[in-house]
Design a protein around this motif. Structure first.
Motif, PDB file in Angstrom:
ATOM      1  N   HIS A   1      70.674  59.621  58.587  1.00 13.35           N
ATOM      2  CA  HIS A   1      69.767  60.784  59.375  1.00 13.35           C
ATOM      3  C   HIS A   1      70.023  62.129  59.353  1.00 13.35           C
ATOM      4  CE1 HIS A   1      68.600  57.067  61.245  1.00 13.35           C
ATOM      5  NE2 HIS A   1      69.766  56.633  61.088  1.00 13.35           N
ATOM      6  N   PRO A   2      69.401  62.801  58.397  1.00 14.47           N
ATOM      7  CA  PRO A   2      69.918  64.371  58.170  1.00 14.47           C
ATOM      8  C   PRO A   2      69.651  65.069  59.442  1.00 14.47           C
ATOM      9  CG  PRO A   2      68.317  63.586  56.473  1.00 14.47           C
ATOM     10  CD  PRO A   2      68.363  62.483  57.743  1.00 14.47           C
ATOM     11  N   GLY A   3      69.041  64.693  60.637  1.00 16.14           N
ATOM     12  CA  GLY A   3      68.711  65.417  61.775  1.00 16.14           C
ATOM     13  C   GLY A   3      68.477  66.713  61.872  1.00 16.14           C
ATOM     14  N   ARG A   4      68.150  67.409  60.889  1.00 16.87           N
ATOM     15  CA  ARG A   4      67.791  68.511  60.895  1.00 16.87           C
ATOM     16  C   ARG A   4      66.377  69.023  59.836  1.00 16.87           C
ATOM     17  NH1 ARG A   4      71.684  72.573  57.986  1.00 16.87           N
ATOM     18  NH2 ARG A   4      69.980  74.140  58.390  1.00 16.87           N
ATOM     19  N   ASN A   5      65.840  69.826  59.945  1.00 11.30           N
ATOM     20  CA  ASN A   5      64.468  69.862  59.442  1.00 11.30           C
ATOM     21  C   ASN A   5      64.489  69.958  57.779  1.00 11.30           C
ATOM     22  OD1 ASN A   5      61.844  70.088  59.169  1.00 11.30           O
ATOM     23  ND2 ASN A   5      61.468  72.312  60.195  1.00 11.30           N
ATOM     24  N   ALA A   6      65.591  69.256  57.309  1.00 13.46           N
ATOM     25  CA  ALA A   6      65.773  69.179  55.889  1.00 13.46           C
ATOM     26  C   ALA A   6      66.295  67.783  55.455  1.00 13.46           C
ATOM     27  CB  ALA A   6      66.836  70.457  55.471  1.00 13.46           C
ATOM     28  N   THR A   7      65.756  67.418  54.085  1.00 16.69           N
ATOM     29  CA  THR A   7      66.427  66.304  53.496  1.00 16.69           C
ATOM     30  C   THR A   7      66.468  66.546  52.010  1.00 16.69           C
ATOM     31  OG1 THR A   7      66.127  63.850  53.279  1.00 16.69           O
ATOM     32  CG2 THR A   7      63.904  65.447  53.264  1.00 16.69           C
ATOM     33  N   GLY A   8      66.853  65.623  51.336  1.00 19.74           N
ATOM     34  CA  GLY A   8      66.705  65.640  49.960  1.00 19.74           C
ATOM     35  C   GLY A   8      67.315  64.638  49.084  1.00 19.74           C
ATOM     36  N   THR A   9      67.873  64.714  47.842  1.00 18.20           N
ATOM     37  CA  THR A   9      68.337  63.558  47.096  1.00 18.20           C
ATOM     38  C   THR A   9      69.915  64.083  46.664  1.00 18.20           C
ATOM     39  OG1 THR A   9      67.377  64.820  45.068  1.00 18.20           O
ATOM     40  CG2 THR A   9      66.234  62.973  46.099  1.00 18.20           C
ATOM     41  N   LEU A  10      70.316  63.020  46.137  1.00 15.80           N
ATOM     42  CA  LEU A  10      71.711  63.166  45.633  1.00 15.80           C
ATOM     43  C   LEU A  10      71.723  63.080  43.988  1.00 15.80           C
ATOM     44  CD1 LEU A  10      73.768  60.687  47.933  1.00 15.80           C
ATOM     45  CD2 LEU A  10      73.787  63.440  48.113  1.00 15.80           C
ATOM     46  N   TYR A  11      72.521  63.652  43.592  1.00 16.66           N
ATOM     47  CA  TYR A  11      72.455  63.636  41.706  1.00 16.66           C
ATOM     48  C   TYR A  11      73.530  62.954  41.309  1.00 16.66           C
ATOM     49  CZ  TYR A  11      74.730  67.679  40.469  1.00 16.66           C
ATOM     50  OH  TYR A  11      75.674  68.715  40.399  1.00 16.66           O
TER      51      TYR A  11
ATOM     52  N   ALA B   1      62.541  71.262  54.661  1.00 18.04           N
ATOM     53  CA  ALA B   1      63.059  71.716  53.372  1.00 18.04           C
ATOM     54  C   ALA B   1      63.487  70.441  52.663  1.00 18.04           C
ATOM     55  CB  ALA B   1      64.265  72.717  53.522  1.00 18.04           C
ATOM     56  N   VAL B   2      63.271  70.400  51.259  1.00 19.23           N
ATOM     57  CA  VAL B   2      64.104  69.392  50.432  1.00 19.23           C
ATOM     58  C   VAL B   2      65.017  70.026  49.419  1.00 19.23           C
ATOM     59  CG1 VAL B   2      62.144  67.633  50.619  1.00 19.23           C
ATOM     60  CG2 VAL B   2      62.112  69.310  48.996  1.00 19.23           C
TER      61      VAL B   2
ATOM     62  N   LYS C   1      59.908  62.697  48.166  1.00 23.01           N
ATOM     63  CA  LYS C   1      60.275  63.136  49.588  1.00 23.01           C
ATOM     64  C   LYS C   1      59.252  64.177  49.899  1.00 23.01           C
ATOM     65  CE  LYS C   1      64.426  61.007  49.584  1.00 23.01           C
ATOM     66  NZ  LYS C   1      64.678  59.876  50.621  1.00 23.01           N
ATOM     67  N   ALA C   2      58.869  65.070  49.238  1.00 21.41           N
ATOM     68  CA  ALA C   2      58.030  66.232  49.640  1.00 21.41           C
ATOM     69  C   ALA C   2      56.621  65.445  49.838  1.00 21.41           C
ATOM     70  CB  ALA C   2      57.866  67.122  48.331  1.00 21.41           C
ATOM     71  N   GLU C   3      56.358  64.748  49.162  1.00 19.85           N
ATOM     72  CA  GLU C   3      54.904  64.089  49.258  1.00 19.85           C
ATOM     73  C   GLU C   3      55.089  63.479  50.560  1.00 19.85           C
ATOM     74  OE1 GLU C   3      54.270  60.599  46.959  1.00 19.85           O
ATOM     75  OE2 GLU C   3      52.133  60.761  47.027  1.00 19.85           O
ATOM     76  N   GLN C   4      56.203  62.716  51.021  1.00 15.40           N
ATOM     77  CA  GLN C   4      56.234  61.905  52.351  1.00 15.40           C
ATOM     78  C   GLN C   4      56.141  62.982  53.366  1.00 15.40           C
ATOM     79  OE1 GLN C   4      60.084  59.804  51.161  1.00 15.40           O
ATOM     80  NE2 GLN C   4      59.288  58.434  52.356  1.00 15.40           N
ATOM     81  N   ILE C   5      56.783  64.396  53.288  1.00 15.32           N
ATOM     82  CA  ILE C   5      56.570  65.406  54.038  1.00 15.32           C
ATOM     83  C   ILE C   5      55.035  65.758  54.283  1.00 15.32           C
ATOM     84  CG2 ILE C   5      57.473  67.391  54.945  1.00 15.32           C
ATOM     85  CD1 ILE C   5      60.353  66.519  53.606  1.00 15.32           C
ATOM     86  N   LEU C   6      54.628  66.230  53.059  1.00 13.26           N
ATOM     87  CA  LEU C   6      53.196  66.990  53.118  1.00 13.26           C
ATOM     88  C   LEU C   6      52.286  66.190  53.315  1.00 13.26           C
ATOM     89  CD1 LEU C   6      53.972  69.395  50.009  1.00 13.26           C
ATOM     90  CD2 LEU C   6      54.165  69.888  52.356  1.00 13.26           C
ATOM     91  N   ARG C   7      52.208  65.026  52.665  1.00 11.40           N
ATOM     92  CA  ARG C   7      51.074  64.366  52.776  1.00 11.40           C
ATOM     93  C   ARG C   7      51.073  63.013  54.066  1.00 11.40           C
ATOM     94  NH1 ARG C   7      49.170  61.763  47.558  1.00 11.40           N
ATOM     95  NH2 ARG C   7      47.854  63.315  47.060  1.00 11.40           N
ATOM     96  N   GLU C   8      52.187  62.473  54.161  1.00 11.31           N
ATOM     97  CA  GLU C   8      52.348  61.411  55.114  1.00 11.31           C
ATOM     98  C   GLU C   8      53.017  61.594  56.482  1.00 11.31           C
ATOM     99  OE1 GLU C   8      54.966  58.674  52.706  1.00 11.31           O
ATOM    100  OE2 GLU C   8      53.387  58.814  51.014  1.00 11.31           O
TER     101      GLU C   8
END
Lengths: 341, 720
Positions: free
Chosen positions: A144-154, A125-126, A292-299
């Motif tokens: 280090h989010p340490g779980r299956n989720a990362t994201g951005t601060l706004y 998840a992002v 971030k999504a690109e890094q997860i899906l493509r990289e």
């Protein structure tokens, strides 16, 4: 890289209408052509499709990433989020996009929850438009989010916000109105106190009164007036879901009381009457989340190892209607890089 | 040693060399005059072009920058901010003024010209000019958009200022004007700076041309002509057993070869004649007696060679040492005008020592390095000859400049300056050695004059050019240029210089180690001690403390551009070139040596008083030029007076030893200069430090005069 035509998504307005009509889990209006190899993203939204989603989608398109999006909208109802989680689990997409602090807290749960079953755990998840993800226990640390989720601060870092306020008009006392029931508002108040102590300023706290376990909007203009009488130089509006719903009332009261209002969230200035703010554009944050999504899906990056970051370029928005009303104009040097709305 | 003895001998030589000397002089003078005329004409033309081109450029800058500011103000007005309620105008305008030295003021006025916001100095003048209607600004006929201000700019000149008025339109009408004042004197300053730069380039190219022409003329003209003269003189006396060495392939070289061929033909004919005569003798014994008599009669007037004959070679030429020395000194002096500035740039707090002291260290250490390395250099020259020592010295010099260019800290700079100092002393002492070796004993003073003039010309040119280079290319690049010039000088020596042979190889004045305690002995003579303590040392303190150390720092603090600093500092050398020759003549002919020293010290100090009357930059220039004038006049007397004031010590220790002590004293002064200046700057500030340094010259000069006067009698009695 797929040669297939880019995903064409309906514009925001249509979606908002559709969301209002259908309520939960719209059945993938985004799909142009079903294709097994295209990554699927479940868009878990709170207020329907808006700028951050545009930025997210446009970024993926600009990178040539052909995705299939399914939209689930809570339509401002926290109670609807568990249903969206269930829908996501049933759909098993390659990635879940989560919009908003409450949505993220409810969908992902505390990172150290004793029973993680009600939450999204095994689907990457992002999240974006989330305040204080660590304080809100969504992740243990930004690096280090340490779980299956990362994201951005706004939200722009508090010290930069305060310096910007001072360069518009120097202050001694900062007044804040907030919903004491919202965890991220409490966290903002704490952070403000710490930073103000360093600058030698003072914070006047004014929590919204609670009746029957719900914050009461009716007294907002009274609260603003009292802050002004207590000598506040500025009204600081935190990223607060309750206030967001009553932003017109809040900012108009501030104008009437002659109290300039600062905020770090865009709609208060653009769509209501807060004087000015240093904000991350939702659109830009959406783009960054797209990265971030690109890094997860493509990289093939693991969300648990992708740090949660903020943009380092912010936008200064000035509401000239408010400035004219208050007779409080931005300094010439600020006007050079400010966007007047 | 004294110049008076040298003259008769010199004159005799001059008669012989008269032809080529006057030809060369005329040739050089003519080329120099033509060159000056041509360059001056072209320079003047281009300077006028500069003045013409620059003025509109200045005003264009005002309208471009002003257009951008006006655009922002127009935007504020269009956003609904009232003209009289613009916030933060001071913070908005000040950086623009600070970034452009030619701008005098920025004024935002209402349509009638009343200033609402004004920053700058000549605002009152602006107000008066508006009241007198001396500034024109009228609303353009067509409506303007916010970004059109630049195009509609209107320039008026009044009272030494150019006012550029830019209309600010919002909502379709002109609501305000932005006025930018450009100081006309900054334009004049730019033109005069350029004029100076051109003059410096002109002077440097002139001096450099003269230096190089001296070498070329010497090699391809004077030397061959001298050889032909020698040859014809010998042939005229009947000596046909000679030939000349041919070093060049040009016309004079071919001429020499032709001479050799003629002499060979004559010798061949004589051989054939002799062989034929021998044949006749064998065949006709009666004719033998007569033939022998004829041969003897010819032999009385002429000699012919038996083998290859004696080779006439050119005497070693001073030009061969002078040119590479000039190139090297030029390289070394490239950094003179900015050494303390470079040091300050590399400075980081270190050992808690005062910054001013630390950035003086590169100069002090360099001077110390010379003081320590020179005696070793001298003994090296005696052992290996000047050519080899020059080449050896080029290595540390080259490395020094190279590494200084890449120095990343003050200690690194100081270390590599010390290495450079070793190279400097080896190169200068070997050049001195070469010049001394090729000169006959009586001409030592003359050879010294060649040395000093090469050093001073190199100093003037190098300092000026180095400053311009540093300004355009940066410090590091300038040091790299210096490093490459060292290679050129070394290449020159490698190709053209030969080790002086035989008697000449004795090298520089052979200084046998003076007996123990001789320094004390010499210093016990009050007049000699006074010469060192109150004349030689103060002169060098002022040189390194004021000119090398204080001047660059002070002039930078006055915001003078680097080229201007360079030409200010080099002015002492330029003046000295002119006065040094005069100095020797005055002391020789008029016997003014002692007075010259006293007056030099007094007036050097008085020169610094200019700081009380003139603007600081001009005062520094005046003080430096006065220094050059005075010390140029005192240079020769300082040496000439030694045998006079200590005849006894000269006899016992040798004049050379005493000269050595004099040099030692000067080096101590050179080392102390930056320290004293740094201390003075830290305690009393620049202006008073300059005055104090002046006093360091004046007060000792008075003491010196008193001591010379009072101590004269007993010495005179002892001598009688």
């Amino acid at each position: 890289m797929s040669p297939a035509p880019l995903v064409m998504l309906p514009r925001r307005r249509f979606l908002a209408g559709a969301a209002a009509l259908g309520g939960l889990a719209l059945g993938a209006p985004a799909i142009v052509r079903a294709q097994g190899s295209r990554p699927r993203i479940y868009m878990m939204l709170f207020r329907g499709w808006e700028d951050a989603c545009d930025g997210f989608r446009d970024y993926l398109i600009s990178r040539g990433l052909d995705v299939e999006m399914t939209i689930g909208n809570a339509d401002r109802e926290a109670g609807a989020v568990p249903g969206l989680v269930a829908a996501a689990k049933a759909l098993r997409p390659d990635l879940v996009y989560i919009w908003g602090t409450n949505t993220a807290a409810l969908a992902l749960g505390p990172w150290d929850a004793p029973d993680p079953t009600p939450y999204l755990t095994d689907i990457p998840a992002v999240f974006n438009i989330v305040t204080e993800p660590v304080g809100n226990r969504i992740i243990p640390s930004l690096e280090h989010p340490g779980r299956n989720a990362t994201g951005t601060l706004y939200v722009v870092p508090i010290d930069i916000q305060l310096r910007t306020i001072a360069s518009y008009k120097p202050f001694k006392r900062l007044g804040i109105i907030y919903n004491p029931l919202e965890r991220n508002s409490i966290l903002t108040v704490d952070a403000l106190k710490t930073e103000l102590a360093k600058l030698g300023g003072e914070l006047i706290e004014s929590p919204v009164p609670i009746a029957d376990g719900e914050p009461v909007a009716a007294g907002l203009s009274e609260l603003v007036k009292r802050l002004k009488d207590d000598g506040a130089d500025w009204l600081y509006i935190p990223p607060d879901t309750f206030l967001q719903q009553h932003r017109n009332l809040l900012t108009n009261s501030a104008l009437q009381a002659g109290l300039p209002a600062f905020t770090s969230t865009e709609p208060y200035i653009r769509d209501s009457n807060a004087l000015f703010g240093l904000v991350c554009r939702y659109y830009n944050i959406g783009q960054f989340t797209g990265r971030k999504a690109e890094q997860i899906l493509r990289e093939g990056a693991k969300p648990s190892e992708l740090p949660v970051e903020t943009l380092n370029r912010f936008s200064l928005l000035v509401n000239m209607r408010a400035a004219n009303k208050l007779k409080l104009y931005p300094p010439m040097n600020m006007l050079r890089y400010a966007e007047a709305v | 040693m004294s110049g008076r003895n040298a003259k008769p001998d010199l004159r005799r030589r001059n008669v012989g060399a008269g032809f080529s000397r006057s030809l060369v002089t005329r040739l050089v003078t003519l080329s120099v005059v033509l060159m000056i005329a041509a360059t001056a004409f072209i320079s003047e033309r281009s300077l006028n072009a500069v003045a013409r081109e620059v003025q509109p450029e200045f005003n264009r800058e005002a309208s471009v920058v002003g257009g951008a500011i006006a655009g922002q103000i127009a935007r504020a007005l269009e956003l609904g901010i009232p003209l009289d309620q613009l916030v933060g105008m001071d913070e908005f305008l000040d950086p623009v003024l600070a970034a452009r030295s030619s701008f005098d003021y920025l004024i935002l006025s209402d349509p009638a010209g009343r200033p609402l916001y004004a920053r700058g100095t000549q605002i009152d003048r602006f107000r008066r000019a508006v009241a007198d209607r001396a500034i024109l600004f009228s609303a353009p006929e067509a409506a303007l958009s916010a970004d059109d201000g630049e195009r509609a700019a209107q320039v008026t000149q009044f009272a030494g200022l150019f006012n550029t008025a830019i209309p600010i339109s919002a909502d379709g009408r002109v609501q305000a004007w932005l006025h930018i004042g450009v100081d006309a004197s900054s334009l004049a300053r730019l033109v005069s700076d350029t004029r100076w730069d051109v003059a410096i380039v002109l002077m440097v190219s002139l001096l450099t041309t003269i230096e190089l022409m001296a070498f070329l003329v010497d090699r391809s003209l004077s030397t061959p002509l001298r050889l032909i003269e020698q040859l014809s003189a010998k042939v005229a006396t009947g000596d046909w057993a000679v030939r000349v060495e041919v070093a060049t392939h040009d016309e004079t070289g071919r001429l020499l070869r032709g001479f050799n061929a003629i002499i060979r033909r004559v010798n061949d004919h004589w051989d054939r004649l002799s062989w034929k005569a021998a044949e006749v003798e064998r065949a006709n014994p009666r004719a033998a007696g007569r033939l022998r008599r004829i041969r003897e009669a010819i032999g009385r007037h002429a000699t012919f060679r038996s083998g290859r004959g004696t080779l006439e070679r050119p005497a070693h030429s001073a030009a061969i040492a002078r040119t590479p020395l000039f190139i090297y000194i030029f390289a070394e002096q490239l950094s003179t005008s900015f050494m303390p500035l470079y040091a300050r740039q590399l400075y980081k707090p270190l050992w808690g020592v005062d910054q001013n002291l630390l950035i003086g260290l590169p100069i002090t250490v360099f001077m110390a390095g010379i003081a320590f390395a020179t005696p070793f250099g001298a003994s090296l020259v005696r052992r290996h000859g000047p050519r080899r020592v020059f080449l050896m010295g080029a290595l540390p010099a080259f490395l020094g400049y190279l590494m200084v260019a890449f120095a990343d800290s003050l200690p690194a700079l100081i270390f590599w300056r010390a290495i450079t100092a070793v190279g400097y002393s080896m190169i200068t002492i070997s050049s001195q050695g070469y010049l001394a070796a090729i000169a006959r004993q009586q001409q030592r003073t003359q050879s010294m004059a060649v040395f000093v003039s090469a050093v001073m010309t190199g100093t003037a040119c190098g300092t000026a050019v180095g400053a311009v280079m540093a300004d355009r290319l940066g410090y590091a690049a300038t040091f790299l240029v210096a490093a490459s010039l060292v290679l050129i000088a070394a290449g020159f020596v490698w190709v053209y210089m030969e080790e002086p042979k035989g008697d000449a190889a004795a090298g520089p004045v052979r200084a046998e180690a003076p007996p123990r305690g001789s320094l004390i002995q010499a210093m016990l003579n009050p007049r000699f001690a006074a010469l060192i303590l109150f004349a030689a040392i103060p002169a060098k303190i002022v040189l390194t403390g004021f000119i090398f150390y204080l001047a660059p720092l002070y002039l930078t603090s006055l915001a003078l551009p680097q080229p201007a600093i360079g030409r200010t500092i080099m002015s002492y050398a330029l003046v000295m070139i002119m006065t040094i020759g005069l100095s020797a003549r005055l002391s020789d002919k008029l016997g003014w040596a002692s007075q010259q020293i006293v007056w030099a010290g007094l007036v050097t100090g008085l020169g610094t008083v200019a700081i009380l009357f003139l603007d600081p930059a001009s005062a520094v220039l005046v003080a430096i030029m006065v220094y050059g004038l005075c010390q140029g006049l005192a240079a020769a007397p300082m040496l000439a007076i030694v045998p006079e004031i200590c005849p006894e010590e000269s006899r016992r220790l040798g004049a050379a030893t005493l000269f050595g002590y004099l040099r030692l004293g000067e080096r101590i002064g050179s080392m102390a200069g930056p320290f004293i200046a740094a201390g003075l700057i830290a305690t009393v500030g620049y202006a008073d430090a300059i005055l104090s340094l002046g006093a360091i010259s004046t007060v000792p000069a008075i003491i010196y005069a008193i001591i010379q006067r009072t101590a004269r009698r007993p010495v005179a009695e002892a001598a009688s």
